[in-house]
Design a protein around this motif. Structure first.
Motif, PDB file in Angstrom:
ATOM      1  N   LEU A  92     -16.766  24.077  43.181  1.00 13.48           N
ATOM      2  CA  LEU A  92     -17.057  23.480  41.879  1.00 13.48           C
ATOM      3  C   LEU A  92     -17.845  24.452  40.997  1.00 13.48           C
ATOM      4  CD1 LEU A  92     -18.063  19.891  43.041  1.00 13.48           C
ATOM      5  CD2 LEU A  92     -15.851  20.670  42.162  1.00 13.48           C
ATOM      6  N   ARG A  93     -18.715  25.245  41.635  1.00 11.87           N
ATOM      7  CA  ARG A  93     -19.480  26.265  40.914  1.00 11.87           C
ATOM      8  C   ARG A  93     -19.606  27.480  41.809  1.00 11.87           C
ATOM      9  NH1 ARG A  93     -25.519  25.073  39.993  1.00 11.87           N
ATOM     10  NH2 ARG A  93     -25.659  26.173  41.940  1.00 11.87           N
ATOM     11  N   LYS A  94     -19.125  28.624  41.321  1.00 18.35           N
ATOM     12  CA  LYS A  94     -19.242  29.860  42.098  1.00 18.35           C
ATOM     13  C   LYS A  94     -20.704  30.196  42.319  1.00 18.35           C
ATOM     14  CE  LYS A  94     -15.066  32.188  40.497  1.00 18.35           C
ATOM     15  NZ  LYS A  94     -14.571  33.390  39.805  1.00 18.35           N
ATOM     16  N   GLY A  95     -20.949  30.883  43.419  1.00 20.90           N
ATOM     17  CA  GLY A  95     -22.319  31.286  43.721  1.00 20.90           C
ATOM     18  C   GLY A  95     -22.385  31.984  45.062  1.00 20.90           C
ATOM     19  N   VAL A  96     -23.549  31.936  45.650  1.00 20.39           N
ATOM     20  CA  VAL A  96     -23.811  32.572  46.928  1.00 20.39           C
ATOM     21  C   VAL A  96     -23.366  31.619  48.037  1.00 20.39           C
ATOM     22  CG1 VAL A  96     -25.609  33.587  48.391  1.00 20.39           C
ATOM     23  CG2 VAL A  96     -25.809  33.733  45.898  1.00 20.39           C
ATOM     24  N   LYS A  97     -22.613  32.135  48.976  1.00 19.34           N
ATOM     25  CA  LYS A  97     -22.122  31.312  50.095  1.00 19.34           C
ATOM     26  C   LYS A  97     -23.297  30.711  50.870  1.00 19.34           C
ATOM     27  CE  LYS A  97     -17.641  32.633  50.064  1.00 19.34           C
ATOM     28  NZ  LYS A  97     -17.005  31.916  49.008  1.00 19.34           N
ATOM     29  N   ARG A  98     -23.110  29.491  51.345  1.00 14.28           N
ATOM     30  CA  ARG A  98     -24.159  28.771  52.073  1.00 14.28           C
ATOM     31  C   ARG A  98     -24.683  29.568  53.265  1.00 14.28           C
ATOM     32  NH1 ARG A  98     -25.133  22.759  52.872  1.00 14.28           N
ATOM     33  NH2 ARG A  98     -24.263  22.928  50.827  1.00 14.28           N
ATOM     34  N   GLU A  99     -23.774  30.248  53.980  1.00 16.94           N
ATOM     35  CA  GLU A  99     -24.180  31.031  55.151  1.00 16.94           C
ATOM     36  C   GLU A  99     -25.141  32.159  54.755  1.00 16.94           C
ATOM     37  OE1 GLU A  99     -20.510  31.062  54.385  1.00 16.94           O
ATOM     38  OE2 GLU A  99     -20.715  29.003  55.118  1.00 16.94           O
ATOM     39  N   VAL A 100     -24.879  32.762  53.608  1.00 15.70           N
ATOM     40  CA  VAL A 100     -25.741  33.847  53.121  1.00 15.70           C
ATOM     41  C   VAL A 100     -27.103  33.290  52.718  1.00 15.70           C
ATOM     42  CG1 VAL A 100     -26.009  35.640  51.356  1.00 15.70           C
ATOM     43  CG2 VAL A 100     -23.766  35.243  52.405  1.00 15.70           C
ATOM     44  N   VAL A 101     -27.109  32.154  52.039  1.00  9.44           N
ATOM     45  CA  VAL A 101     -28.364  31.512  51.640  1.00  9.44           C
ATOM     46  C   VAL A 101     -29.197  31.209  52.882  1.00  9.44           C
ATOM     47  CG1 VAL A 101     -29.401  29.465  50.570  1.00  9.44           C
ATOM     48  CG2 VAL A 101     -27.414  30.560  49.514  1.00  9.44           C
ATOM     49  N   GLU A 102     -28.563  30.652  53.913  1.00  7.55           N
ATOM     50  CA  GLU A 102     -29.283  30.333  55.151  1.00  7.55           C
ATOM     51  C   GLU A 102     -29.817  31.593  55.838  1.00  7.55           C
ATOM     52  OE1 GLU A 102     -30.357  27.424  56.177  1.00  7.55           O
ATOM     53  OE2 GLU A 102     -29.449  26.646  54.338  1.00  7.55           O
ATOM     54  N   GLN A 103     -29.040  32.660  55.828  1.00  8.35           N
ATOM     55  CA  GLN A 103     -29.485  33.922  56.428  1.00  8.35           C
ATOM     56  C   GLN A 103     -30.711  34.470  55.680  1.00  8.35           C
ATOM     57  OE1 GLN A 103     -26.546  37.011  56.471  1.00  8.35           O
ATOM     58  NE2 GLN A 103     -27.879  38.441  57.541  1.00  8.35           N
ATOM     59  N   VAL A 104     -30.680  34.416  54.355  1.00  2.00           N
ATOM     60  CA  VAL A 104     -31.815  34.885  53.554  1.00  2.00           C
ATOM     61  C   VAL A 104     -33.052  34.052  53.859  1.00  2.00           C
ATOM     62  CG1 VAL A 104     -32.703  35.032  51.175  1.00  2.00           C
ATOM     63  CG2 VAL A 104     -30.434  35.920  51.731  1.00  2.00           C
ATOM     64  N   ARG A 105     -32.886  32.744  53.976  1.00  6.97           N
ATOM     65  CA  ARG A 105     -34.022  31.870  54.316  1.00  6.97           C
ATOM     66  C   ARG A 105     -34.564  32.180  55.700  1.00  6.97           C
ATOM     67  NH1 ARG A 105     -31.205  26.582  51.905  1.00  6.97           N
ATOM     68  NH2 ARG A 105     -31.925  26.803  49.778  1.00  6.97           N
ATOM     69  N   THR A 106     -33.665  32.366  56.663  1.00  3.93           N
ATOM     70  CA  THR A 106     -34.072  32.669  58.040  1.00  3.93           C
ATOM     71  C   THR A 106     -34.854  33.975  58.103  1.00  3.93           C
ATOM     72  OG1 THR A 106     -32.154  31.506  58.919  1.00  3.93           O
ATOM     73  CG2 THR A 106     -33.211  33.102  60.384  1.00  3.93           C
ATOM     74  N   GLU A 107     -34.404  34.964  57.337  1.00  4.13           N
ATOM     75  CA  GLU A 107     -35.056  36.276  57.320  1.00  4.13           C
ATOM     76  C   GLU A 107     -36.206  36.326  56.320  1.00  4.13           C
ATOM     77  OE1 GLU A 107     -31.744  38.830  56.560  1.00  4.13           O
ATOM     78  OE2 GLU A 107     -30.887  38.471  58.541  1.00  4.13           O
ATOM     79  N   GLU A 108     -36.556  35.174  55.736  1.00  9.82           N
ATOM     80  CA  GLU A 108     -37.645  35.033  54.775  1.00  9.82           C
ATOM     81  C   GLU A 108     -37.517  36.005  53.599  1.00  9.82           C
ATOM     82  OE1 GLU A 108     -41.024  35.461  57.356  1.00  9.82           O
ATOM     83  OE2 GLU A 108     -41.030  33.308  57.785  1.00  9.82           O
ATOM     84  N   GLY A 109     -36.271  36.299  53.202  1.00 11.53           N
ATOM     85  CA  GLY A 109     -36.014  37.133  52.037  1.00 11.53           C
ATOM     86  C   GLY A 109     -36.208  38.621  52.240  1.00 11.53           C
ATOM     87  N   LYS A 110     -36.561  39.028  53.436  1.00  8.58           N
ATOM     88  CA  LYS A 110     -36.811  40.449  53.694  1.00  8.58           C
ATOM     89  C   LYS A 110     -35.499  41.216  53.767  1.00  8.58           C
ATOM     90  CE  LYS A 110     -41.010  39.392  56.148  1.00  8.58           C
ATOM     91  NZ  LYS A 110     -41.526  39.033  57.441  1.00  8.58           N
ATOM     92  N   LEU A 111     -35.505  42.405  53.192  1.00 10.57           N
ATOM     93  CA  LEU A 111     -34.349  43.289  53.242  1.00 10.57           C
ATOM     94  C   LEU A 111     -34.567  44.375  54.282  1.00 10.57           C
ATOM     95  CD1 LEU A 111     -33.731  43.884  49.415  1.00 10.57           C
ATOM     96  CD2 LEU A 111     -32.441  42.405  50.931  1.00 10.57           C
ATOM     97  N   THR A 112     -33.501  44.768  54.940  1.00 13.22           N
ATOM     98  CA  THR A 112     -33.589  45.925  55.836  1.00 13.22           C
ATOM     99  C   THR A 112     -33.656  47.172  54.968  1.00 13.22           C
ATOM    100  OG1 THR A 112     -31.201  46.272  55.911  1.00 13.22           O
ATOM    101  CG2 THR A 112     -32.150  44.740  57.560  1.00 13.22           C
TER     102      THR A 112
END
Length: 174
Positions: free
Chosen positions: A89-109
């Protein structure tokens, strides 16, 4: 409003682009980092901390991580159901990616940070260890103001694990 601007390229299918506040903050832009700090929960946490009398400001890495979690949450793709047959219905960030970012607390490698650090690759000439970058600078020494003693500058805005950058002079020979 910040999420709307930063998520426009995601929703348009362009993914990330150089001129959004998130990319600018990752590139070390202080004004952009301050804006993200104001937007995120880190700002509210800082105000609570300040009321105790201290003036401690979170690190750039912590502000960026907090904003990334918030932004990805705001930009999650909206579907009309679950499963592979549901419609977007609205393009955006895939749910799996959102969950991964939350799990990793937004930290980037380190690899992700370098990939997002577009400004250093478009404005920079060399990226690497201090010795490598200073050697690169020494070869081009005559292009710089005599007051400049070193070529290597620490990369800011993320966890760069001892990485340095050499940037061309703002005026004069590139």
């Amino acid at each position: 409003m910040s999420a709307y601007i930063d998520l426009n390229p995601v929703r348009a299918g362009l993914v990330q682009y150089r001129w959004c506040s998130y990319a600018e903050a990752l590139a070390g832009g202080r004004k952009a980092l301050l804006a993200l700090y104001t937007i995120t929960s880190e700002h509210r946490a800082h105000e609570r901390y300040q009321s105790g009398g201290s003036q401690r400001v979170p690190s750039a890495e912590k502000v960026l991580a907090g904003y990334r979690v918030w932004l990805f949450g705001q930009g999650e793709e909206v579907r009309d159901g679950h499963g592979s047959d549901s419609q977007v219905l609205r393009k955006g960030v895939k749910r799996e990616v959102v969950e991964q970012v939350r799990t990793e607390e937004g930290k980037l490698t380190l690899a992700e940070t370098l990939r997002h650090r577009v400004t250093y690759f478009t404005q920079g000439v060399a990226v690497g260890s201090r010795a490598f970058v200073d050697e690169f600078f020494a070869v081009r020494r005559e292009q710089f103001d005599p007051r400049r003693k070193r070529g290597a500058r620490p990369m800011k805005g993320g966890s760069f694990a001892g990485m340095f950058a050499f940037r061309a002079p703002r005026v004069g020979v590139v």
